[in-house]
Scaffold this motif. Structure first.
Motif, short mmCIF file in Angstrom:
data_model
loop_
_atom_site.label_atom_id
_atom_site.label_comp_id
_atom_site.label_asym_id
_atom_site.label_seq_id
_atom_site.Cartn_x
_atom_site.Cartn_y
_atom_site.Cartn_z
N ASN A 444 0.82 -1.21 0.00
CA ASN A 444 0.00 0.00 0.00
C ASN A 444 0.86 1.26 0.00
O ASN A 444 0.54 2.25 -0.68
CB ASN A 444 -0.94 -0.01 1.21
N GLU A 445 1.92 1.25 0.78
CA GLU A 445 2.80 2.43 0.80
C GLU A 445 3.49 2.63 -0.54
O GLU A 445 3.70 3.76 -0.99
CB GLU A 445 3.85 2.27 1.91
N ARG A 446 3.80 1.52 -1.20
CA ARG A 446 4.44 1.63 -2.51
C ARG A 446 3.47 2.19 -3.55
O ARG A 446 3.86 3.00 -4.41
CB ARG A 446 4.91 0.24 -2.96
N ILE A 447 2.18 1.78 -3.44
CA ILE A 447 1.17 2.32 -4.36
C ILE A 447 1.01 3.83 -4.11
O ILE A 447 0.91 4.63 -5.05
CB ILE A 447 -0.17 1.59 -4.16
N ARG A 448 1.00 4.24 -2.85
CA ARG A 448 0.91 5.66 -2.53
C ARG A 448 2.07 6.44 -3.15
O ARG A 448 1.89 7.52 -3.72
CB ARG A 448 0.94 5.84 -1.01
N GLU A 449 3.24 5.86 -3.04
CA GLU A 449 4.42 6.53 -3.57
C GLU A 449 4.33 6.69 -5.08
O GLU A 449 4.65 7.75 -5.63
CB GLU A 449 5.67 5.71 -3.21
N GLU A 450 3.87 5.63 -5.75
CA GLU A 450 3.74 5.71 -7.21
C GLU A 450 2.67 6.72 -7.59
O GLU A 450 2.77 7.41 -8.61
CB GLU A 450 3.40 4.32 -7.77
N GLN A 451 1.61 6.80 -6.76
CA GLN A 451 0.54 7.76 -7.05
C GLN A 451 1.06 9.20 -6.90
O GLN A 451 0.71 10.08 -7.68
CB GLN A 451 -0.62 7.51 -6.09
N ARG A 452 1.90 9.43 -5.89
CA ARG A 452 2.46 10.77 -5.70
C ARG A 452 3.38 11.15 -6.84
O ARG A 452 3.58 12.31 -7.13
CB ARG A 452 3.23 10.82 -4.37
N ARG A 453 3.95 10.17 -7.50
CA ARG A 453 4.82 10.44 -8.65
C ARG A 453 4.01 10.78 -9.91
O ARG A 453 4.57 11.05 -10.97
CB ARG A 453 5.70 9.23 -8.94
N GLY A 454 2.70 10.70 -9.81
CA GLY A 454 1.85 11.09 -10.92
C GLY A 454 1.40 9.97 -11.82
O GLY A 454 0.83 10.21 -12.89
N ARG A 455 1.63 8.73 -11.43
CA ARG A 455 1.17 7.61 -12.26
C ARG A 455 -0.34 7.49 -12.19
O ARG A 455 -0.98 7.85 -11.20
CB ARG A 455 1.80 6.31 -11.78
N LYS A 456 -0.94 6.96 -13.24
CA LYS A 456 -2.37 6.71 -13.26
C LYS A 456 -2.71 5.53 -12.36
O LYS A 456 -1.84 4.80 -11.92
CB LYS A 456 -2.83 6.46 -14.69
N ILE A 457 -4.03 5.32 -12.16
CA ILE A 457 -4.46 4.33 -11.17
C ILE A 457 -3.90 2.94 -11.45
O ILE A 457 -3.24 2.33 -10.60
CB ILE A 457 -6.01 4.27 -11.13
N ILE A 458 -4.15 2.43 -12.64
CA ILE A 458 -3.72 1.06 -12.96
C ILE A 458 -2.20 0.95 -12.93
O ILE A 458 -1.64 0.00 -12.38
CB ILE A 458 -4.27 0.63 -14.33
N ASP A 459 -1.54 1.98 -13.48
CA ASP A 459 -0.08 1.95 -13.50
C ASP A 459 0.50 2.00 -12.09
O ASP A 459 1.46 1.31 -11.76
CB ASP A 459 0.41 3.13 -14.34
N ALA A 460 -0.12 2.81 -11.21
CA ALA A 460 0.37 2.93 -9.83
C ALA A 460 0.19 1.61 -9.08
O ALA A 460 1.08 1.16 -8.34
CB ALA A 460 -0.38 4.04 -9.11
N VAL A 461 -0.96 0.98 -9.29
CA VAL A 461 -1.22 -0.30 -8.60
C VAL A 461 -0.28 -1.38 -9.12
O VAL A 461 0.32 -2.14 -8.34
CB VAL A 461 -2.69 -0.72 -8.80
#
Length: 534
Positions: A444-461
């Motif tokens: 979950n923390e890794r998904i949050r980090e990817e989301q903060r980097r601006g990735r889209k939902i599927i890409d962040a997950v």
């Protein structure tokens, strides 16, 4: 997230349903389990000695008697060798005193031959270069045979190892589950049998030597010698098992017709004519042929059934006993006949074992341990679930579902493995609750980090699961190796802890990574969210 097609979702769902169903019997009481139809599997976890109570026994090998038996065996073999292994060598009486065997060769010309025959009876001890007995010529014509220190230590070690396996086989025959049988030092064996309520029966069974022999009776011997329990050369005087009813001894030949080593099966039964409780024996091919040949040649003569050096009975051979089957009678009860059959099936103890400590462990402490362990597990689970829900919302719910499924899968796998749960195992169980959540926190923390980097939902997950999975696998592989080593080299409660730990690592990684990813995949596929809140 397209790596979860519909068929894969259904397959994993079916696997989880089966896991939950297999875990349920372990959560029921005995009375509730009896209500489950017989055609359904009912695996359940065994409770260890510390949880269910049972018997703890410490056995010690009687090495002095064992060494005396070794000398007696060597003495008998020397006597046979002088008569059978070539031209007869006349010797004086064999002396077995002072921890050695000695005898005198009457003809000096045969001294070297006698030495060679005795040396041929000794065995090398591993790769030490020593033999189990030393053979020396002393006082001109006297030969002295002494057990070497290395040979004695090796013989005792082998005997205790074999005795451990015999003890294990006998307890397995009782039908108890997951007994603990381990060596303690060089001469002791620890036996712990959970759930057993008859320690006296266990001690009787384990203490039994169960050496079975059939020998011909020396009918030429003087009856007065039998009354005095004296035997002529080449024979042996053995007492009756029931000496209160029969005085004196039976003089039997030293040569054994058939021994327990040639036994294939032994079962408690009943005599068809008298209804008397019996032990029915079946011998292997060579044993059956030897038994048939001897009984054919000795019709009308008596033979002795000898158990642990005592004569159970000495009946006449009325007709040849062919087919390799025989029957023992001896005022048995059903229980004693069954115990004798078990002892005979599991083999002869190579060394006598004495019970030097026995304890009956009550289940009260175990019940308290189960209650407190269950309470600790419940508090830990509720606390962790609350934390995950507050911190990660929907993803926290997925993690909580995975955590609950993880607990069911641990129970199911342990029940299928017929594993035993001990107090340390409960500690390992609670420990896996935290370990299972660690993985989801990392994801979950890794998904949050990817989301903060601006990735889209599927890409962040996808990236979050991919990157976090590497760290999860690396961390759990080291824990798995540690648990496997504890299981391999540990014993008792340590192995119980290791089993729960290893099973918990496998199921926690599976549920935390694969199952939560499946749930997230299904949610994204069906709802197609515009925003990811985590």
């Amino acid at each position: 997230m397209n790596d979860f097609p519909t068929w894969k979702v259904w397959m994993l769902t079916a696997l989880l349903v089966v896991g939950v169903l297999l875990a349920i019997p372990s959560l029921l009481t005995d009375a509730q389990r009896e209500q489950i139809p017989d055609f359904l599997p009912q695996p359940s976890i065994n409770l260890g000695l510390d949880l269910s109570g049972g018997v703890h026994i410490l056995l010690e090998a009687q090495t002095e008697e064992f060494e005396d038996q070794r000398l007696q065996t060597m003495s008998d073999r020397i006597e046979d060798s002088m008569e059978d292994d070539g031209p007869l060598i006349e010797i004086g009486s064999l002396s077995r005193s002072g921890g050695e065997v000695s005898f005198t060769v009457r003809d000096e010309a045969q001294l070297d031959d006698a030495m060679e025959r005795v040396r041929a009876l000794t065995q090398p001890v591993g790769f030490t270069g020593e033999r189990d007995f030393s053979v020396e010529n002393e006082d001109s014509l006297q030969i002295v045979v002494r057990p070497t220190e290395t040979g004695t230590a090796e013989a005792v070690n082998t005997a205790v190892e074999t005795a451990t396996e015999v003890v294990r086989a006998r307890i397995d025959e009782l039908g108890t589950r997951e007994p603990t049988i381990i060596r303690q030092g060089s001469e002791r064996i620890v036996v712990q049998v959970p759930g057993l309520d008859s320690p006296e029966s266990l001690m009787s069974l384990l203490g039994r030597t169960a050496s079975l022999e059939f020998r011909m009776v020396n009918y030429d011997a003087d009856p007065n010698m039998a009354l005095a329990c004296q035997a002529p050369i080449g024979s042996e005087a053995l007492p009756y098992a029931n000496q209160q009813e029969t005085a004196g001894c039976v003089i039997v030949q030293r040569r054994v017709m058939v021994s327990g080593d040639q036994l294939v099966n032994a079962q408690q039964g009943f005599d068809q004519r008298t209804g008397e409780v019996t032990v029915n024996l079946t011998f292997d091919g060579p044993g059956g042929r030897a038994f048939g040949r001897v009984t054919q040649e000795n019709v009308g003569r008596p033979f002795a059934i000898i158990l642990d050096g005592e004569v159970l009975s000495a009946p006449n051979i009325n007709e040849p006993i062919l087919g390799g089957n025989a029957q023992i009678t001896g005022s048995f009860s059903v229980q004693s006949a069954n115990e004798l059959a078990i002892a005979l099936r599991s083999g002869r103890l190579p060394v006598e074992l004495a019970v030097i400590e026995d304890r009956t462990v009550g289940a009260e402490i175990g019940e308290e341990g189960v209650r407190l362990g269950g309470l600790a597990g419940m508090i830990a689970t509720v606390a962790v679930m609350t934390f995950m829900f507050i911190t990660y919302g929907r993803f926290g719910i997925y993690s909580n579902i995975a955590l609950a499924l993880n607990l069911f899968l641990i129970l199911a796998i342990m029940a299928m493995l017929d594993a035993t749960l001990t107090l340390p195992g409960i500690a390992g169980f609670v420990l896996t609750v935290g370990a299972a959540v660690d993985a989801n926190v990392l994801i979950n923390e890794r998904i949050r980090e990817e989301q903060r980097r601006g990735r889209k939902i599927i890409d962040a997950v996808q990236t979050g699961y991919k990157e976090a999975s590497r760290a999860i696998f690396d961390a759990n592989i080291t824990n798995f190796i540690g648990g496997a080593l504890m299981f391999s080299f540990g014993s008792g409660p340590v192995r119980g802890f290791a089993v729960v730990l290893v099973v918990g690592i496998i199921t926690s990684v599976f549920t935390a990574v694969t199952i939560t990813r499946m749930m997230v995949s299904v949610w994204i596929k069906n709802k197609r969210p515009k925003e990811l809140v985590i």
